[in-house]
Design a protein around this motif. Structure first.
Motif, PDB file in Angstrom:
ATOM      1  N   ALA A 257      55.371 -11.685  -9.860  1.00 48.17           N
ATOM      2  CA  ALA A 257      56.487 -11.816  -8.919  1.00 48.17           C
ATOM      3  C   ALA A 257      57.522 -12.737  -9.540  1.00 48.17           C
ATOM      4  CB  ALA A 257      56.001 -12.375  -7.589  1.00 48.17           C
TER       5      ALA A 257
ATOM      6  N   PRO B 130      51.414 -15.935  -8.023  1.00 43.08           N
ATOM      7  CA  PRO B 130      51.985 -14.642  -8.429  1.00 43.08           C
ATOM      8  C   PRO B 130      53.191 -14.813  -9.363  1.00 43.08           C
ATOM      9  CG  PRO B 130      51.560 -14.657  -6.072  1.00 43.08           C
ATOM     10  CD  PRO B 130      51.338 -16.056  -6.560  1.00 43.08           C
TER      11      PRO B 130
ATOM     12  N   ILE C 215      59.282 -11.928  -0.023  1.00 40.95           N
ATOM     13  CA  ILE C 215      59.109 -13.282  -0.538  1.00 40.95           C
ATOM     14  C   ILE C 215      57.722 -13.388  -1.173  1.00 40.95           C
ATOM     15  CG2 ILE C 215      58.999 -15.711   0.114  1.00 40.95           C
ATOM     16  CD1 ILE C 215      60.908 -14.940   2.431  1.00 40.95           C
ATOM     17  N   PRO C 216      57.656 -13.860  -2.421  1.00 43.34           N
ATOM     18  CA  PRO C 216      56.344 -13.991  -3.067  1.00 43.34           C
ATOM     19  C   PRO C 216      55.379 -14.818  -2.213  1.00 43.34           C
ATOM     20  CG  PRO C 216      58.103 -14.462  -4.621  1.00 43.34           C
ATOM     21  CD  PRO C 216      58.753 -14.321  -3.280  1.00 43.34           C
ATOM     22  N   LEU C 217      54.143 -14.368  -2.126  1.00 44.50           N
ATOM     23  CA  LEU C 217      53.149 -15.101  -1.347  1.00 44.50           C
ATOM     24  C   LEU C 217      52.751 -16.378  -2.091  1.00 44.50           C
ATOM     25  CD1 LEU C 217      50.886 -12.117  -0.281  1.00 44.50           C
ATOM     26  CD2 LEU C 217      52.536 -13.355   1.134  1.00 44.50           C
TER      27      LEU C 217
ATOM     28  N   LEU D 123      64.657 -11.369   2.718  1.00 47.86           N
ATOM     29  CA  LEU D 123      63.654 -12.232   3.348  1.00 47.86           C
ATOM     30  C   LEU D 123      62.322 -11.527   3.543  1.00 47.86           C
ATOM     31  CD1 LEU D 123      65.873 -13.922   6.065  1.00 47.86           C
ATOM     32  CD2 LEU D 123      64.887 -14.998   4.057  1.00 47.86           C
TER      33      LEU D 123
ATOM     34  N   LEU E 282      62.812 -20.476   2.423  1.00 49.51           N
ATOM     35  CA  LEU E 282      63.161 -19.057   2.546  1.00 49.51           C
ATOM     36  C   LEU E 282      62.141 -18.322   3.414  1.00 49.51           C
ATOM     37  CD1 LEU E 282      65.144 -16.956   1.502  1.00 49.51           C
ATOM     38  CD2 LEU E 282      63.699 -16.670  -0.521  1.00 49.51           C
ATOM     39  N   ARG E 283      60.861 -18.612   3.194  1.00 49.98           N
ATOM     40  CA  ARG E 283      59.782 -17.936   3.916  1.00 49.98           C
ATOM     41  C   ARG E 283      59.895 -18.164   5.430  1.00 49.98           C
ATOM     42  NH1 ARG E 283      55.500 -16.626   1.309  1.00 49.98           N
ATOM     43  NH2 ARG E 283      55.551 -18.385  -0.123  1.00 49.98           N
TER      44      ARG E 283
ATOM     45  N   LEU F 238      61.183 -22.207  -1.865  1.00 49.25           N
ATOM     46  CA  LEU F 238      60.647 -20.895  -1.506  1.00 49.25           C
ATOM     47  C   LEU F 238      60.097 -20.911  -0.076  1.00 49.25           C
ATOM     48  CD1 LEU F 238      59.967 -18.025  -2.498  1.00 49.25           C
ATOM     49  CD2 LEU F 238      57.789 -18.918  -3.345  1.00 49.25           C
TER      50      LEU F 238
END
Lengths: 586, 189
Positions: free
Chosen positions: B111, B105, A336-338, A333, B82-83, B79
């Motif tokens: 990424a 990204p 995590i890609p921005l 966690l 998850l964040r 995603l």
């Protein structure tokens, strides 16, 4: 009747209830919706001014003329309006004048996080800070009374969380306030040195009276509880503190300049441990320390960034609820890609930055959606400082490094930003013999802040048709002889024109004119698709930084749900692998 | 006195999270509770990560939900689920729309899009995954994904259905009302 309102809606409502007749502003997050909402009330005149300085000048004119005025801007806007503000503090007002400063701790949408309470202190005007929407409305109304009672402009300082959070507000009818009599009074309103000297004395004695007011006003109040911990706080932080430290005694400051010295001193004596919990600068804390009172404050809490509830809870050792428990695998966690903001599909700016990247030029940038041109993969911006800075910065680079450097240097600026404060930079180009190439990105709106009208759109904030400023004629009128208007989707021509204007050793202006993709959003469009068998996987199209173009199995595909068919990718593909749906490969 | 309840609505700019939170806040007002809603505008609207925090109860002070305190997370995108997962209470509910939107990204290859659902499930066995787009399409309106998700959310809140329907009626423009009511009903069936 109670209604769920944002702080900004509540301020507009408060102005209306207070009988305000003139509302002015330049859009800027998080202040924009104040004026958008104010414009909906037919009893109030409202305008988008060309910049914040003009907004405050129109507001002060209304006030001296006898009508209550509300002027709204984001924190950095007050820098622009500081010139009239500091002297308005000397002249005082006729009808009430309230300046809303919307600060942005955490810089959700700003280039710095300055704390504008410092402006209140420097200009010697009172600063009020509401903590929710009800207070935003109540304090707005009170600010007008304060303004008239003390003959001073008043700053209502809000932050993003107050501006954009909704809470319930009690609504009241409008109270019509008759225009105050206008009387010529040169000693009060003409600030030549002799008169200004006498007004400075007035400012100082007014400040003393405001200090007395601060001691007794209901804006500042103590909520007694256990006296082990005493907290002095302000704004939305008060709401966090109330929830995190339900047993602490709280001195809530609704007026943070000037501060009530006696009230604070008495409070500090009655509690065992004193804390000042304030977001951004140690503004209250430094005052208190200067009086010889010991307190905790920035020894615990950061100066930088939003002071979120989690930080307060952690530093105060008060975690009232069990923290979230995640399993050991929770390290997945942390990486995590921005998801940074990107130019929209079909954005008219994309083609320009693609070309600027391709030409490897130095780009002095400005404030707007196009600041996103700085991000990968477009990567075509070298500087962004403040509204209008692009042109002056380009001149300075040229003056320091010589004309040759300017052959590979452009200034980029949006239409609204150009009107705001780019025009003066352009005049400097011409006057001081620079050879700057300025590109005005004219997307027919003030897009970044949510599509407000401006002097080039032909409409006012009230939606009324008005004269449209012609950027081409304006550039010519200040003496730029090379002015060209171009569609930024015509990539070949755009590249050719930029090369030509860079080569020219004289000032030039390129206007890239195309409507913002979001204005055109509801138009029927045909998306583009990739022929997988033709695509060679060269990835040239990916240099556009379009969110619809996705790499898949060493080739690309287009997300047709998002694609609006701008066809930039069709143009940059040298293998003719991309076409419009229903179209044929060329 | 009822405890403050926290709902986090997360997604990507342009997905319609704002309208969903607006309908939700209208519903909560109708019950007569104190409501606070906090959303961040600005840069986030340009395809960035967007979050709306909704809090309600007898009296709500802070408009912000502390980490680990969300009773429900409604995620419009995997995603983003998850964040924001660290914001979920230990026994909280997470509802995830099975949609993937690649951020820049990932698009440009710096990424990798993680297996978001697997990671979330690993942390929260009770995660609920829905294909809202499919349900919206079956209901005849692919743009009503947000209302479908709101329908799923409503199944976890003990609020009379007619209040939801009223709130949708008051919030959605008249010409889209029928399609939206259909989408909401599809999520309930």
């Amino acid at each position: 009747m109670r209604k769920l309102l944002t702080g900004n809606e509540a301020i507009a409502r408060g102005a209306w209830e207070a009988g305000v007749v003139v509302c002015t502003a330049y859009p800027g997050t998080p202040s924009t919706e104040i004026t958008e909402n104010a414009a909906k009330y037919i009893e109030m005149y409202a305008e988008w001014s060309p910049n914040e300085k003009v907004a405050l000048e129109v507001g002060l004119g209304a006030s001296i003329g006898g009508g209550r005025a509300l002027v709204a801007m984001k924190h950095v806007g007050v820098n622009v309006a500081a010139d009239p503000l500091f002297t308005l503090a000397y002249t005082g007002i006729n009808a009430g004048l309230v300046l809303v400063s919307a600060d942005d701790p955490g810089m959700h949408s700003s280039q710095n996080e300055q704390d504008n309470r410092h402006f209140g202190r420097a200009a010697k005007i009172p600063v009020l800070e509401p903590s929710n929407s009800q207070e935003a409305k109540d304090f707005t109304k009170l600010a007008f009374e304060l303004s008239e009672n003390f003959d001073t402009p008043v700053m209502l300082r809000i932050t993003t969380r107050v501006a954009h959070s909704q809470s319930l507000v009690e609504l009241w009818p409008r109270q019509e306030v008759p225009l105050k009599k206008y009387e010529k009074n040169t000693q009060k309103y003409v600030m030549m040195p002799a008169f200004a000297r006498s007004r400075h004395i007035v400012v100082e004695s007014r400040l003393e009276k405001l200090k007395e007011y601060a001691e007794t006003t209901s804006l500042n109040r103590i909520e007694w509880n256990h006296t082990k911990i005493g907290v002095i706080t302000n704004g939305v932080t008060y709401q966090y503190v109330k929830e995190i430290l339900p047993d602490a005694s709280i001195l809530k400051l609704g007026m943070t300049f000037p501060l009530p010295r006696k009230l604070i001193t008495d409070f500090s004596k009655k509690v065992d441990m004193l804390y000042v919990i304030e977001e951004l600068e140690p503004f209250i804390e430094e005052h208190i320390r200067s009086w010889g009172i010991e307190t905790h404050g920035k020894d615990l809490f950061p100066v930088a960034g939003e002071l979120l509830p989690g930080i307060i809870a952690e530093k105060m050792g008060a975690l009232p609820h069990p923290r979230n428990v995640l399993s050991p695998a929770a390290d997945t966690l942390t990486n995590i890609p921005l998801r940074p903001p990107v130019m929209c599909p079909g954005c008219p700016h994309r083609g320009l930055f693609y070309i600027l990247n391709k030409l490897k030029v130095t780009v002095t940038g400005d404030i707007g959606c196009y600041t996103l041109g700085a991000q990968i993969p477009l990567n075509a911006m070298d500087t962004t400082i403040c509204m209008g800075a692009s042109i002056g910065t380009a001149i300075g680079m040229e003056k320091a490094r010589g004309k040759e450097f300017a052959r590979n240097l452009v200034a980029v600026i949006g239409d609204s930003t150009f009107i705001h404060s780019g025009i003066t930079g352009l005049i400097d180009v011409v006057y001081n013999k620079a050879t700057t190439t300025t590109i005005i990105l004219d997307n027919r709106t003030t897009a970044m802040t949510g599509h407000q009208d401006n002097p080039v759109t032909g409409f006012t904030v009230k939606g009324v048709a008005t004269k449209e400023i012609n950027l081409l004629l304006l550039a010519k009128a200040v003496g730029v002889e090379r002015v060209v208007e171009i569609d930024p989707f015509d990539l070949n021509k755009l590249e050719q024109v930029i090369k030509e204007e860079l080569a020219a050793e004289e000032p030039s202006v390129i206007i890239t004119k195309r409507k913002c993709a979001l204005i055109e959003k509801n138009k029927q469009t045909t998306p583009c698709i990739v022929s997988e068998e033709v695509c060679t996987g060269c990835l040239r199209c990916m240099k556009l930084g379009c969110p619809c173009i996705i790499k898949k199995n060493k080739k690309v595909r287009i997300d047709t749900a998002q694609c609006v068919g701008c066809s930039l990718c069709v143009n940059v593909c040298t293998n003719a692998a991309i076409r419009k749906v229903g179209g044929t490969n060329v | 006195m009822s405890e403050t309840k926290n709902i986090l609505i997360v997604g990507v700019g342009g997905q319609g999270t704002i309208l969903a939170s607006r309908i939700l806040s209208v519903v909560l007002q109708k019950i007569g509770l104190d409501v606070k809603v906090s959303e961040i505008h600005g840069m986030a609207q340009r395809g960035g990560s967007v979050v709306t925090q909704v809090r309600y109860g007898q009296e709500v002070a802070s408009p912000i939900i502390p980490e680990g305190q969300a009773d429900i997370i409604l995620a419009f995108e995997k995603l983003e689920a998850l964040r924001w997962l660290p914001y979920l209470k230990e026994n909280g509910t997470i509802l995830i729309n099975d949609q993937r939107i690649d951020p820049m990204p990932i698009i440009i290859g710096t990424a990798v899009y993680p297996d978001a659902l697997a990671i979330v499930r690993n942390q929260r066995e009770n995660a609920i995954i829905v294909d809202a787009l499919k349900i919206a399409q079956n209901a005849g309106n692919s743009k009503a994904v947000n209302v479908v998700l709101l329908g799923f959310l409503s199944r976890h809140l003990n609020i009379q259905q007619n209040l939801w329907l009223e709130a949708i009626g008051e919030t959605v423009p008249a010409k889209f009302l029928e399609a939206n009511l259909k989408a909401f009903a599809a999520a309930m069936s």
